[in-house]
Design a protein around this motif. Structure first.
Motif, PDB file in Angstrom:
ATOM      1  N   LYS A  56      37.220  31.966  34.761  1.00  0.00           N
ATOM      2  CA  LYS A  56      37.044  32.940  36.157  1.00  0.00           C
ATOM      3  C   LYS A  56      36.527  34.352  35.511  1.00  0.00           C
ATOM      4  CE  LYS A  56      41.431  31.080  38.140  1.00  0.00           C
ATOM      5  NZ  LYS A  56      42.551  31.342  38.781  1.00  0.00           N
ATOM      6  N   PRO A  57      35.843  34.814  36.475  1.00  0.00           N
ATOM      7  CA  PRO A  57      35.312  36.216  35.848  1.00  0.00           C
ATOM      8  C   PRO A  57      36.660  37.236  35.832  1.00  0.00           C
ATOM      9  CG  PRO A  57      34.727  35.734  38.268  1.00  0.00           C
ATOM     10  CD  PRO A  57      35.317  34.474  37.562  1.00  0.00           C
ATOM     11  N   VAL A  58      36.134  38.550  35.550  1.00  0.00           N
ATOM     12  CA  VAL A  58      37.263  39.391  35.280  1.00  0.00           C
ATOM     13  C   VAL A  58      37.712  39.903  36.764  1.00  0.00           C
ATOM     14  CG1 VAL A  58      35.510  41.316  35.193  1.00  0.00           C
ATOM     15  CG2 VAL A  58      37.661  41.452  34.172  1.00  0.00           C
ATOM     16  N   THR A  59      36.625  39.635  37.458  1.00  0.00           N
ATOM     17  CA  THR A  59      37.079  40.218  38.864  1.00  0.00           C
ATOM     18  C   THR A  59      37.951  39.263  39.834  1.00  0.00           C
ATOM     19  OG1 THR A  59      34.733  39.119  39.881  1.00  0.00           O
ATOM     20  CG2 THR A  59      34.888  41.482  39.357  1.00  0.00           C
ATOM     21  N   ALA A  60      38.431  38.026  39.248  1.00  0.00           N
ATOM     22  CA  ALA A  60      39.189  37.156  39.873  1.00  0.00           C
ATOM     23  C   ALA A  60      40.750  37.583  39.673  1.00  0.00           C
ATOM     24  CB  ALA A  60      39.061  35.609  39.167  1.00  0.00           C
ATOM     25  N   PHE A  72      45.040  33.088  42.005  1.00  0.00           N
ATOM     26  CA  PHE A  72      44.823  33.260  40.568  1.00  0.00           C
ATOM     27  C   PHE A  72      46.053  32.644  39.821  1.00  0.00           C
ATOM     28  CE2 PHE A  72      45.833  35.815  36.893  1.00  0.00           C
ATOM     29  CZ  PHE A  72      44.389  35.852  36.177  1.00  0.00           C
ATOM     30  N   VAL A  73      47.374  32.830  40.401  1.00  0.00           N
ATOM     31  CA  VAL A  73      48.573  32.319  39.797  1.00  0.00           C
ATOM     32  C   VAL A  73      48.433  30.977  39.570  1.00  0.00           C
ATOM     33  CG1 VAL A  73      49.694  34.564  39.940  1.00  0.00           C
ATOM     34  CG2 VAL A  73      49.989  32.765  41.633  1.00  0.00           C
ATOM     35  N   GLU A 107      53.045  36.424  35.929  1.00  0.00           N
ATOM     36  CA  GLU A 107      53.206  35.144  36.934  1.00  0.00           C
ATOM     37  C   GLU A 107      52.316  33.930  36.363  1.00  0.00           C
ATOM     38  OE1 GLU A 107      53.505  33.569  41.661  1.00  0.00           O
ATOM     39  OE2 GLU A 107      53.602  35.519  41.225  1.00  0.00           O
ATOM     40  N   TRP A 108      51.361  34.216  36.243  1.00  0.00           N
ATOM     41  CA  TRP A 108      50.239  33.073  35.516  1.00  0.00           C
ATOM     42  C   TRP A 108      50.791  32.614  34.486  1.00  0.00           C
ATOM     43  CZ3 TRP A 108      47.928  31.272  31.279  1.00  0.00           C
ATOM     44  CH2 TRP A 108      46.964  30.210  31.563  1.00  0.00           C
ATOM     45  N   CYS A 109      51.452  33.785  33.380  1.00  0.00           N
ATOM     46  CA  CYS A 109      52.052  33.163  32.181  1.00  0.00           C
ATOM     47  C   CYS A 109      53.243  32.180  32.526  1.00  0.00           C
ATOM     48  CB  CYS A 109      52.186  34.148  31.263  1.00  0.00           C
ATOM     49  SG  CYS A 109      50.744  35.195  30.459  1.00  0.00           S
ATOM     50  N   GLY A 137      49.337  47.570  38.354  1.00  0.00           N
ATOM     51  CA  GLY A 137      50.364  46.933  38.720  1.00  0.00           C
ATOM     52  C   GLY A 137      49.932  45.507  39.219  1.00  0.00           C
ATOM     53  N   ALA A 138      48.884  45.315  39.920  1.00  0.00           N
ATOM     54  CA  ALA A 138      48.653  43.881  40.647  1.00  0.00           C
ATOM     55  C   ALA A 138      48.141  43.031  39.513  1.00  0.00           C
ATOM     56  CB  ALA A 138      47.599  44.154  41.715  1.00  0.00           C
ATOM     57  N   ALA A 139      47.266  43.656  38.694  1.00  0.00           N
ATOM     58  CA  ALA A 139      46.927  42.894  37.444  1.00  0.00           C
ATOM     59  C   ALA A 139      47.815  42.287  36.580  1.00  0.00           C
ATOM     60  CB  ALA A 139      45.745  43.827  36.757  1.00  0.00           C
TER      61      ALA A 139
END
Length: 90
Positions: free
Chosen positions: A19-23, A11-12, A84-86, A76-78
């Motif tokens: 990407k779907p929300v489930t990603a 993801f990051v 990290e993606w940002c 927390g994972a989200a």
């Protein structure tokens, strides 16, 4: 600190794209379906909420929990993944 999951790493390291929300790490099929029922179908919509919360973990965690019924570990994972993606892409 524990190592990140394959889902988090993928993801990051990739563009958000379509990407779907489930990603989003922490959001699996059950939570994803709850999010979709509220109109959050794409990871970009979740990213928008993260940015709207000024990248602050507490309000975003609360938002994820309120929208999906996620527990603190899942939210927390989200949050960690969005942060990290940002850091990697903005």
């Amino acid at each position: 600190m524990s190592s990140t999951s394959k889902k988090h790493a993928a993801f990051v390291s990739e563009p958000m794209g379509n990407k779907p929300v489930t990603a989003v790490p922490g959001i699996g099929p059950v939570l994803g379906e709850r999010m979709k029922q509220q109109g959050y179908n794409k990871a970009t919509q979740v990213l928008g909420e993260f940015l709207t919360s000024n990248r602050e973990p507490a309000p975003f965690n609360n938002w994820v929990q309120n929208r999906s019924g996620a527990n603190s570990s899942q939210s927390g994972a989200a949050t960690n993944a969005m942060g990290e993606w940002c850091d990697n892409n903005l």
